[in-house]
Write a protein that holds these residues in place. Structure first.
Motif, short mmCIF file in Angstrom:
data_model
loop_
_atom_site.label_atom_id
_atom_site.label_comp_id
_atom_site.label_asym_id
_atom_site.label_seq_id
_atom_site.Cartn_x
_atom_site.Cartn_y
_atom_site.Cartn_z
N THR A 108 0.82 -1.21 0.00
CA THR A 108 0.00 0.00 0.00
C THR A 108 0.86 1.26 0.00
O THR A 108 0.62 2.19 -0.77
CB THR A 108 -0.94 -0.01 1.22
OG1 THR A 108 -1.71 -1.22 1.18
CG2 THR A 108 -1.87 1.16 1.22
N GLN A 109 1.88 1.29 0.84
CA GLN A 109 2.74 2.46 0.95
C GLN A 109 3.61 2.68 -0.29
O GLN A 109 3.85 3.81 -0.69
CB GLN A 109 3.63 2.36 2.20
CG GLN A 109 2.88 2.44 3.50
CD GLN A 109 2.08 3.74 3.64
OE1 GLN A 109 2.57 4.81 3.32
NE2 GLN A 109 0.86 3.61 4.11
N SER A 110 4.09 1.59 -0.88
CA SER A 110 5.00 1.70 -2.02
C SER A 110 4.37 2.41 -3.21
O SER A 110 5.05 3.10 -3.96
CB SER A 110 5.47 0.32 -2.47
OG SER A 110 6.31 -0.23 -1.50
N PHE A 111 3.07 2.24 -3.39
CA PHE A 111 2.42 2.81 -4.56
C PHE A 111 1.47 3.95 -4.18
O PHE A 111 0.67 4.39 -4.98
CB PHE A 111 1.70 1.71 -5.35
CG PHE A 111 2.69 0.72 -5.91
CD1 PHE A 111 3.43 1.03 -7.04
CD2 PHE A 111 2.93 -0.48 -5.28
CE1 PHE A 111 4.37 0.16 -7.54
CE2 PHE A 111 3.88 -1.36 -5.77
CZ PHE A 111 4.59 -1.04 -6.91
N PRO A 116 -3.01 7.00 -9.66
CA PRO A 116 -4.19 6.52 -8.92
C PRO A 116 -4.66 5.12 -9.33
O PRO A 116 -5.13 4.37 -8.49
CB PRO A 116 -5.26 7.57 -9.23
CG PRO A 116 -4.50 8.82 -9.53
CD PRO A 116 -3.23 8.34 -10.20
N ASN A 117 -4.52 4.78 -10.60
CA ASN A 117 -4.93 3.45 -11.03
C ASN A 117 -4.11 2.36 -10.35
O ASN A 117 -4.64 1.33 -9.93
CB ASN A 117 -4.82 3.30 -12.55
CG ASN A 117 -5.85 4.11 -13.29
OD1 ASN A 117 -6.82 4.61 -12.71
ND2 ASN A 117 -5.65 4.27 -14.58
N SER A 118 -2.81 2.57 -10.24
CA SER A 118 -1.95 1.59 -9.57
C SER A 118 -2.30 1.50 -8.10
O SER A 118 -2.45 0.42 -7.54
CB SER A 118 -0.47 1.98 -9.71
OG SER A 118 -0.10 2.06 -11.05
N ARG A 119 -2.42 2.63 -7.48
CA ARG A 119 -2.73 2.69 -6.05
C ARG A 119 -4.06 2.01 -5.76
O ARG A 119 -4.17 1.18 -4.86
CB ARG A 119 -2.77 4.17 -5.65
CG ARG A 119 -2.80 4.44 -4.20
CD ARG A 119 -2.66 5.93 -3.91
NE ARG A 119 -3.69 6.74 -4.55
CZ ARG A 119 -3.43 7.77 -5.37
NH1 ARG A 119 -2.21 8.14 -5.62
NH2 ARG A 119 -4.40 8.45 -5.90
N ARG A 123 -4.97 -1.66 -3.67
CA ARG A 123 -5.96 -1.70 -2.58
C ARG A 123 -7.08 -2.69 -2.88
O ARG A 123 -7.47 -3.48 -2.03
CB ARG A 123 -6.54 -0.31 -2.34
CG ARG A 123 -5.60 0.62 -1.64
CD ARG A 123 -6.31 1.92 -1.31
NE ARG A 123 -5.35 2.91 -0.88
CZ ARG A 123 -5.37 4.17 -1.24
NH1 ARG A 123 -6.31 4.62 -2.04
NH2 ARG A 123 -4.46 5.00 -0.81
N GLN A 124 -7.63 -2.59 -4.08
CA GLN A 124 -8.75 -3.46 -4.44
C GLN A 124 -8.33 -4.92 -4.49
O GLN A 124 -9.05 -5.80 -4.05
CB GLN A 124 -9.35 -3.04 -5.80
CG GLN A 124 -10.61 -3.81 -6.15
CD GLN A 124 -11.72 -3.60 -5.15
OE1 GLN A 124 -12.02 -2.48 -4.77
NE2 GLN A 124 -12.33 -4.68 -4.70
#
Length: 136
Positions: A108-111, A116-119, A123-124
């Motif tokens: 979670t922190q790395s991205f 936003p798509n990667s992040r 998460r999803q």
């Protein structure tokens, strides 16, 4: 993938040893004569094409290094989103256990500062994996 394409992919990856380590039927988790483990090296260097090739030919994505690092941790250290997602998707599909809370936090922190798509995808994906694990 043809032999020519495989050879070109290996050459372009910067793999420092011979291409036989990636031959169909090879044990991708066994050290070569030069001491490198193909799957570990490819995950640790973010070589998505090589990882995809090895998965297609039986690589164990749940493998760990001699010091206990998972392939997911190696790809996380390489900060390669595509390799991470490939490994996560494979682990999730095979019913692999969720990564530790520490690894989930690192993912979670790395991205967090990336696109936003990667992040959102990280998460999803973790959310889906937790749901699958609960129902298994």
């Amino acid at each position: 993938m043809s032999d020519w394409k495989t050879q070109q992919m290996i050459k372009a990856s910067g793999w420092p040893e011979g291409p036989e380590a990636f031959a169909i039927g090879a044990d991708f988790s066994r050290a070569t004569a030069g001491g490198l483990v193909p799957l570990h090296w490819a995950c640790g260097h973010g070589k998505t094409g090589l990882v995809r090739h090895m998965i297609a030919h039986g690589a164990n994505v749940a493998d760990t290094t001699a010091d206990g690092q998972s392939m997911l941790e190696l790809a996380l250290n390489a900060q390669d989103f595509q390799t991470l997602m490939l490994l996560i998707d494979q682990l999730k599909a095979r019913g692999g256990p969720l990564p530790s809370a520490q690894i989930q936090e690192r993912l979670t922190q790395s991205f967090r500062g990336s696109h936003p798509n990667s992040r959102n995808r990280i998460r999803q994906t973790l959310h889906d994996w937790k749901r699958i694990a609960r129902h298994a």
